[in-house]
Design a protein around this motif. Structure first.
Motif, PDB file in Angstrom:
ATOM      1  N   GLY A  72       0.712  -1.551  -0.022  1.00  0.00           N
ATOM      2  CA  GLY A  72       0.111   0.172   0.219  1.00  0.00           C
ATOM      3  C   GLY A  72       0.908   0.953  -0.012  1.00  0.00           C
ATOM      4  O   GLY A  72       0.447   2.096  -0.801  1.00  0.00           O
ATOM      5  N   SER A  73       1.923   1.345   0.735  1.00  0.00           N
ATOM      6  CA  SER A  73       2.770   2.473   0.517  1.00  0.00           C
ATOM      7  C   SER A  73       3.081   2.644  -0.991  1.00  0.00           C
ATOM      8  O   SER A  73       3.575   3.468  -0.932  1.00  0.00           O
ATOM      9  N   VAL A  74       3.981   1.647  -1.030  1.00  0.00           N
ATOM     10  CA  VAL A  74       4.437   1.673  -2.402  1.00  0.00           C
ATOM     11  C   VAL A  74       3.221   2.348  -3.463  1.00  0.00           C
ATOM     12  O   VAL A  74       3.907   2.998  -4.574  1.00  0.00           O
ATOM     13  N   ALA A  75       2.445   1.799  -3.230  1.00  0.00           N
ATOM     14  CA  ALA A  75       1.462   1.713  -4.272  1.00  0.00           C
ATOM     15  C   ALA A  75       1.061   3.828  -4.133  1.00  0.00           C
ATOM     16  O   ALA A  75       0.888   4.230  -4.961  1.00  0.00           O
ATOM     17  N   THR A  76       1.036   4.145  -3.143  1.00  0.00           N
ATOM     18  CA  THR A  76       0.327   5.096  -2.537  1.00  0.00           C
ATOM     19  C   THR A  76       2.078   6.332  -3.119  1.00  0.00           C
ATOM     20  O   THR A  76       1.631   7.108  -3.476  1.00  0.00           O
ATOM     21  N   LEU A  77       2.841   5.884  -2.962  1.00  0.00           N
ATOM     22  CA  LEU A  77       4.199   6.606  -3.571  1.00  0.00           C
ATOM     23  C   LEU A  77       4.156   7.131  -4.990  1.00  0.00           C
ATOM     24  O   LEU A  77       4.336   8.249  -5.763  1.00  0.00           O
ATOM     25  N   GLY A  78       3.769   5.695  -5.432  1.00  0.00           N
ATOM     26  CA  GLY A  78       3.654   5.741  -7.331  1.00  0.00           C
ATOM     27  C   GLY A  78       2.580   6.580  -7.478  1.00  0.00           C
ATOM     28  O   GLY A  78       2.671   7.167  -8.349  1.00  0.00           O
ATOM     29  N   ALA A  79       1.550   6.654  -6.891  1.00  0.00           N
ATOM     30  CA  ALA A  79       0.535   7.152  -7.086  1.00  0.00           C
ATOM     31  C   ALA A  79       0.888   9.371  -7.214  1.00  0.00           C
ATOM     32  O   ALA A  79       0.331   9.705  -8.063  1.00  0.00           O
ATOM     33  N   GLU A 124       5.088  23.302 -17.961  1.00  0.00           N
ATOM     34  CA  GLU A 124       5.911  23.059 -19.234  1.00  0.00           C
ATOM     35  C   GLU A 124       5.358  23.888 -20.286  1.00  0.00           C
ATOM     36  O   GLU A 124       6.348  24.570 -21.033  1.00  0.00           O
ATOM     37  N   PRO A 125       4.167  23.204 -19.900  1.00  0.00           N
ATOM     38  CA  PRO A 125       2.857  24.645 -21.800  1.00  0.00           C
ATOM     39  C   PRO A 125       3.937  25.906 -21.238  1.00  0.00           C
ATOM     40  O   PRO A 125       4.601  26.893 -21.809  1.00  0.00           O
ATOM     41  N   LEU A 128       4.355  14.048 -11.464  1.00  0.00           N
ATOM     42  CA  LEU A 128       4.604  14.466 -12.938  1.00  0.00           C
ATOM     43  C   LEU A 128       3.725  14.956 -13.650  1.00  0.00           C
ATOM     44  O   LEU A 128       4.251  15.123 -14.759  1.00  0.00           O
ATOM     45  N   SER A 129       2.819  14.242 -13.791  1.00  0.00           N
ATOM     46  CA  SER A 129       1.979  14.530 -14.939  1.00  0.00           C
ATOM     47  C   SER A 129       1.223  16.428 -14.495  1.00  0.00           C
ATOM     48  O   SER A 129       0.578  16.819 -15.590  1.00  0.00           O
ATOM     49  N   PHE A 130       1.251  16.699 -13.582  1.00  0.00           N
ATOM     50  CA  PHE A 130       1.000  18.044 -13.494  1.00  0.00           C
ATOM     51  C   PHE A 130       2.559  19.170 -13.681  1.00  0.00           C
ATOM     52  O   PHE A 130       1.708  20.079 -14.868  1.00  0.00           O
TER      53      PHE A 130
END
Length: 57
Positions: free
Chosen positions: A11-18, A32-33, A24-26
């Motif tokens: 759960g911790s790894v999944a949360t950190l990944g999310a 960047e634009p 990165l998406s933000f």
């Protein structure tokens, strides 16, 4: 107890990944634009200054 530790770790790894994916998406969608637009404005300002100087020579 062993299953709890595995679940907690997963759960911790999944949360950190999310969270990392959201950051990165933000950056890709918002930051960047804006930086690209600022760079274009700066390039246009430099071109205008060069044209202005050469027209007055």
């Amino acid at each position: 107890m062993k299953h709890f530790a595995k679940g907690f770790l997963f759960g911790s790894v999944a949360t950190l990944g999310a969270v990392a994916g959201a950051i990165l998406s933000f950056k890709k969608k918002i930051v960047e634009p804006i930086e690209d637009q600022e760079q274009r404005f700066e390039d246009n300002r430099k071109k205008a200054a060069r044209k202005s100087r050469s027209a007055h020579n």
